[in-house]
Scaffold this motif. Sequence first.
Motif, PDB file in Angstrom:
ATOM      1  N   PHE A 132       7.789  17.779  -4.180  1.00  0.00           N
ATOM      2  CA  PHE A 132       8.384  16.367  -5.193  1.00  0.00           C
ATOM      3  C   PHE A 132       9.529  16.152  -4.517  1.00  0.00           C
ATOM      4  CE2 PHE A 132       4.263  18.896  -7.041  1.00  0.00           C
ATOM      5  CZ  PHE A 132       3.539  17.770  -6.533  1.00  0.00           C
ATOM      6  N   PRO A 133       9.882  14.496  -4.601  1.00  0.00           N
ATOM      7  CA  PRO A 133       8.858  13.738  -4.791  1.00  0.00           C
ATOM      8  C   PRO A 133       8.608  13.452  -3.191  1.00  0.00           C
ATOM      9  CG  PRO A 133      11.388  12.537  -4.661  1.00  0.00           C
ATOM     10  CD  PRO A 133      11.638  14.696  -5.049  1.00  0.00           C
ATOM     11  N   SER A 134       7.094  13.184  -3.737  1.00  0.00           N
ATOM     12  CA  SER A 134       6.603  12.681  -2.164  1.00  0.00           C
ATOM     13  C   SER A 134       5.679  11.379  -2.614  1.00  0.00           C
ATOM     14  CB  SER A 134       4.769  13.951  -2.144  1.00  0.00           C
ATOM     15  OG  SER A 134       5.326  15.159  -2.315  1.00  0.00           O
ATOM     16  N   LEU A 135       5.279  10.759  -1.497  1.00  0.00           N
ATOM     17  CA  LEU A 135       4.672   9.389  -1.769  1.00  0.00           C
ATOM     18  C   LEU A 135       3.312   9.504  -1.095  1.00  0.00           C
ATOM     19  CD1 LEU A 135       5.770   6.710  -1.552  1.00  0.00           C
ATOM     20  CD2 LEU A 135       4.875   6.173   0.755  1.00  0.00           C
ATOM     21  N   GLY A 136       2.652   9.167  -2.587  1.00  0.00           N
ATOM     22  CA  GLY A 136       1.443   9.750  -2.495  1.00  0.00           C
ATOM     23  C   GLY A 136      -0.041   7.970  -1.500  1.00  0.00           C
ATOM     24  N   LEU A 137      -0.440   8.379  -0.898  1.00  0.00           N
ATOM     25  CA  LEU A 137      -1.133   7.470  -0.574  1.00  0.00           C
ATOM     26  C   LEU A 137      -2.943   7.439  -1.041  1.00  0.00           C
ATOM     27  CD1 LEU A 137      -2.770   4.830   0.760  1.00  0.00           C
ATOM     28  CD2 LEU A 137      -3.011   6.006   2.953  1.00  0.00           C
ATOM     29  N   LEU A 138      -4.082   7.311  -1.808  1.00  0.00           N
ATOM     30  CA  LEU A 138      -4.750   7.425  -2.040  1.00  0.00           C
ATOM     31  C   LEU A 138      -6.230   6.364  -1.792  1.00  0.00           C
ATOM     32  CD1 LEU A 138      -6.832   8.892  -4.464  1.00  0.00           C
ATOM     33  CD2 LEU A 138      -6.586   7.005  -5.911  1.00  0.00           C
ATOM     34  N   VAL A 139      -7.321   6.788  -0.532  1.00  0.00           N
ATOM     35  CA  VAL A 139      -7.754   6.250  -0.604  1.00  0.00           C
ATOM     36  C   VAL A 139      -9.166   6.362  -0.446  1.00  0.00           C
ATOM     37  CG1 VAL A 139      -8.172   4.015   1.398  1.00  0.00           C
ATOM     38  CG2 VAL A 139      -6.451   6.146   1.520  1.00  0.00           C
ATOM     39  N   SER A 140      -9.928   5.539  -1.711  1.00  0.00           N
ATOM     40  CA  SER A 140     -11.149   5.767  -2.359  1.00  0.00           C
ATOM     41  C   SER A 140     -11.830   4.217  -2.363  1.00  0.00           C
ATOM     42  CB  SER A 140     -11.270   6.603  -3.466  1.00  0.00           C
ATOM     43  OG  SER A 140     -10.564   5.786  -3.793  1.00  0.00           O
ATOM     44  N   GLY A 141     -12.829   4.517  -2.124  1.00  0.00           N
ATOM     45  CA  GLY A 141     -13.921   4.375  -2.271  1.00  0.00           C
ATOM     46  C   GLY A 141     -13.860   2.413  -3.471  1.00  0.00           C
ATOM     47  N   GLY A 142     -13.035   3.035  -4.296  1.00  0.00           N
ATOM     48  CA  GLY A 142     -12.847   2.004  -5.561  1.00  0.00           C
ATOM     49  C   GLY A 142     -11.446   1.885  -5.688  1.00  0.00           C
ATOM     50  N   HIS A 143     -10.836   2.529  -4.416  1.00  0.00           N
ATOM     51  CA  HIS A 143      -8.975   2.341  -5.146  1.00  0.00           C
ATOM     52  C   HIS A 143      -7.946   2.422  -3.669  1.00  0.00           C
ATOM     53  CE1 HIS A 143     -10.642   3.164  -9.042  1.00  0.00           C
ATOM     54  NE2 HIS A 143      -9.577   2.686  -9.624  1.00  0.00           N
ATOM     55  N   THR A 144      -6.866   1.469  -3.225  1.00  0.00           N
ATOM     56  CA  THR A 144      -6.202   1.890  -2.572  1.00  0.00           C
ATOM     57  C   THR A 144      -5.071   1.931  -3.043  1.00  0.00           C
ATOM     58  OG1 THR A 144      -7.987   0.818  -0.868  1.00  0.00           O
ATOM     59  CG2 THR A 144      -5.777   1.595  -0.288  1.00  0.00           C
ATOM     60  N   HIS A 145      -4.197   2.848  -3.725  1.00  0.00           N
ATOM     61  CA  HIS A 145      -3.373   3.062  -4.330  1.00  0.00           C
ATOM     62  C   HIS A 145      -2.112   3.660  -3.540  1.00  0.00           C
ATOM     63  CE1 HIS A 145      -5.268   1.999  -8.514  1.00  0.00           C
ATOM     64  NE2 HIS A 145      -5.078   0.940  -7.254  1.00  0.00           N
ATOM     65  N   ILE A 146      -0.990   3.281  -3.776  1.00  0.00           N
ATOM     66  CA  ILE A 146       0.636   3.663  -2.812  1.00  0.00           C
ATOM     67  C   ILE A 146       1.478   4.898  -4.576  1.00  0.00           C
ATOM     68  CG2 ILE A 146       2.555   4.546  -1.696  1.00  0.00           C
ATOM     69  CD1 ILE A 146       1.326   1.955  -0.405  1.00  0.00           C
ATOM     70  N   TYR A 147       1.833   5.742  -4.631  1.00  0.00           N
ATOM     71  CA  TYR A 147       2.552   6.388  -5.648  1.00  0.00           C
ATOM     72  C   TYR A 147       3.590   6.950  -5.082  1.00  0.00           C
ATOM     73  CZ  TYR A 147      -2.133   5.847  -8.326  1.00  0.00           C
ATOM     74  OH  TYR A 147      -2.786   5.688  -8.984  1.00  0.00           O
ATOM     75  N   ARG A 148       4.575   6.880  -5.494  1.00  0.00           N
ATOM     76  CA  ARG A 148       5.953   8.095  -5.646  1.00  0.00           C
ATOM     77  C   ARG A 148       5.550   9.108  -6.598  1.00  0.00           C
ATOM     78  NH1 ARG A 148      11.244   7.924  -4.021  1.00  0.00           N
ATOM     79  NH2 ARG A 148      12.066  10.235  -5.616  1.00  0.00           N
ATOM     80  N   ILE A 149       5.295  10.012  -5.852  1.00  0.00           N
ATOM     81  CA  ILE A 149       4.330  11.600  -7.257  1.00  0.00           C
ATOM     82  C   ILE A 149       6.286  11.713  -7.106  1.00  0.00           C
ATOM     83  CG2 ILE A 149       3.351  13.535  -6.936  1.00  0.00           C
ATOM     84  CD1 ILE A 149       1.343  12.453  -5.551  1.00  0.00           C
ATOM     85  N   ASN A 150       6.371  11.764  -8.606  1.00  0.00           N
ATOM     86  CA  ASN A 150       7.553  12.750  -9.109  1.00  0.00           C
ATOM     87  C   ASN A 150       7.346  13.873  -9.185  1.00  0.00           C
ATOM     88  OD1 ASN A 150       9.244  10.780  -8.219  1.00  0.00           O
ATOM     89  ND2 ASN A 150       8.848   9.713  -9.563  1.00  0.00           N
ATOM     90  N   SER A 151       6.315  14.315  -9.591  1.00  0.00           N
ATOM     91  CA  SER A 151       5.996  15.723 -10.260  1.00  0.00           C
ATOM     92  C   SER A 151       4.910  15.442 -10.416  1.00  0.00           C
ATOM     93  CB  SER A 151       7.075  15.728 -11.763  1.00  0.00           C
ATOM     94  OG  SER A 151       6.452  15.348 -12.503  1.00  0.00           O
ATOM     95  N   PRO A 152       3.979  16.712 -10.907  1.00  0.00           N
ATOM     96  CA  PRO A 152       2.024  16.702 -11.030  1.00  0.00           C
ATOM     97  C   PRO A 152       2.053  15.724 -12.181  1.00  0.00           C
ATOM     98  CG  PRO A 152       2.726  18.765 -10.967  1.00  0.00           C
ATOM     99  CD  PRO A 152       3.986  18.178 -10.602  1.00  0.00           C
ATOM    100  N   GLU A 153       2.945  15.341 -13.127  1.00  0.00           N
ATOM    101  CA  GLU A 153       2.813  14.740 -14.076  1.00  0.00           C
ATOM    102  C   GLU A 153       2.784  13.477 -14.407  1.00  0.00           C
ATOM    103  OE1 GLU A 153       5.965  17.366 -16.323  1.00  0.00           O
ATOM    104  OE2 GLU A 153       4.794  17.308 -14.555  1.00  0.00           O
ATOM    105  N   SER A 154       3.499  13.443 -13.095  1.00  0.00           N
ATOM    106  CA  SER A 154       4.469  11.658 -13.103  1.00  0.00           C
ATOM    107  C   SER A 154       4.392  11.766 -11.660  1.00  0.00           C
ATOM    108  CB  SER A 154       6.016  12.183 -13.475  1.00  0.00           C
ATOM    109  OG  SER A 154       7.362  11.055 -12.976  1.00  0.00           O
ATOM    110  N   PHE A 155       3.543  10.622 -11.650  1.00  0.00           N
ATOM    111  CA  PHE A 155       3.008   9.518 -10.388  1.00  0.00           C
ATOM    112  C   PHE A 155       3.680   7.917 -10.724  1.00  0.00           C
ATOM    113  CE2 PHE A 155       0.641  13.050 -10.318  1.00  0.00           C
ATOM    114  CZ  PHE A 155      -0.621  13.122  -9.160  1.00  0.00           C
ATOM    115  N   GLU A 156       4.064   7.308 -10.133  1.00  0.00           N
ATOM    116  CA  GLU A 156       5.164   5.861 -10.294  1.00  0.00           C
ATOM    117  C   GLU A 156       3.971   4.806  -9.331  1.00  0.00           C
ATOM    118  OE1 GLU A 156       9.126   3.391  -9.546  1.00  0.00           O
ATOM    119  OE2 GLU A 156       9.239   5.858  -9.013  1.00  0.00           O
TER     120      GLU A 156
END
Length: 354
Positions: free
Chosen positions: A126-150
Amino acid sequence: MLCLGIETSCDETGVALVRDGRLIGEKLATQIDVHALFGGVVPEIASREHLKVLPALFRALIEECSIEFSEIDRIAVARGPGLLGSLLVGVNFAKALSLASNVKVLGVNHLWAHLLSPGLEQNLEFPSLGLLVSGGHTHIYRINSPESFELLGRTLDDAAGEAFDKTAKLLNFPYPGGRLVDEFGAKEKPDKRMFPVPYIHNENLDFSFSGLKTCVANYVNQNPELKIEGMVLPENEESDLSSKRNIMLSSFNYTVGETLKVKVGRALEKNSGIKSLIVAGGVAANSVVRKVMADCASRFSVPLILPPLRLCTDNAAMIAYAGYCLGKRGYYHDLSFEAIPRGRVVPTDWLSEC
């Protein structure tokens, strides 16, 4: 730390055990055959199926892994987002186990768990850039830690997975059809001008796939011969017709991939210090999406982190792993925490032992 994970957010019932970050056992019951008759998930039926199979899955997992319940340190459960009735089955089961055993329970954000799931087999930095692509969501996050998603960008209307499902349904593909869109689209090269790349002529990181759904619907309405009869895939079909359908599907895959490439590239440009690109969710199993994201990561000289195909769809292993990551930091919930349906933000309202 040994963490039990419970997943009932939609139509997959799962339980899993993760010890010190590694999966030691899991059980999964799918409802595909139950919902295939309706061409999609029926929420009330999904809830009843979870209620029917969850206790048996839990007992089978405990017996197979040869552990005593007293060995478990945390009970993690998907609290949302998802179908409310389905979530309530898992959440109430987890609370009952916690009450009976005095083991602390932890409600997990289902979306975050998807993006953490590669950590079961790979080292996450971390930090990582996260792309979630699913049936209900398409989100981009900055993941600073397992408990911190922006949250940097989100679905404004229809997610990429919804567009895949709708495309499959328009062609009368059997449920679930997203895999078939990928499979048949891979047989032909795309017509890159068939569909416009949606919602990229802006400066933000949000997504909108409703326009693409409309374009696909219009194309199918203009070419009704592309639809298959009776939701049964033909074994021997006229080659010109199958080729035309496959070109359309290839073009659709290409368009979705281009949309993701533009937005993820923009996010990488705007966020400095990113150590990896994590792509997860059901649509992360799509071959075009995986290739496009590999190209994007290479262009920005960051490693691409993908879960194995079996962890792209909903599963309890990712819930158990997310619970382990949070649990080892001392987080837990009391029994008053709520299930959070789709459309509401899952709060970070953990309590802490520290």
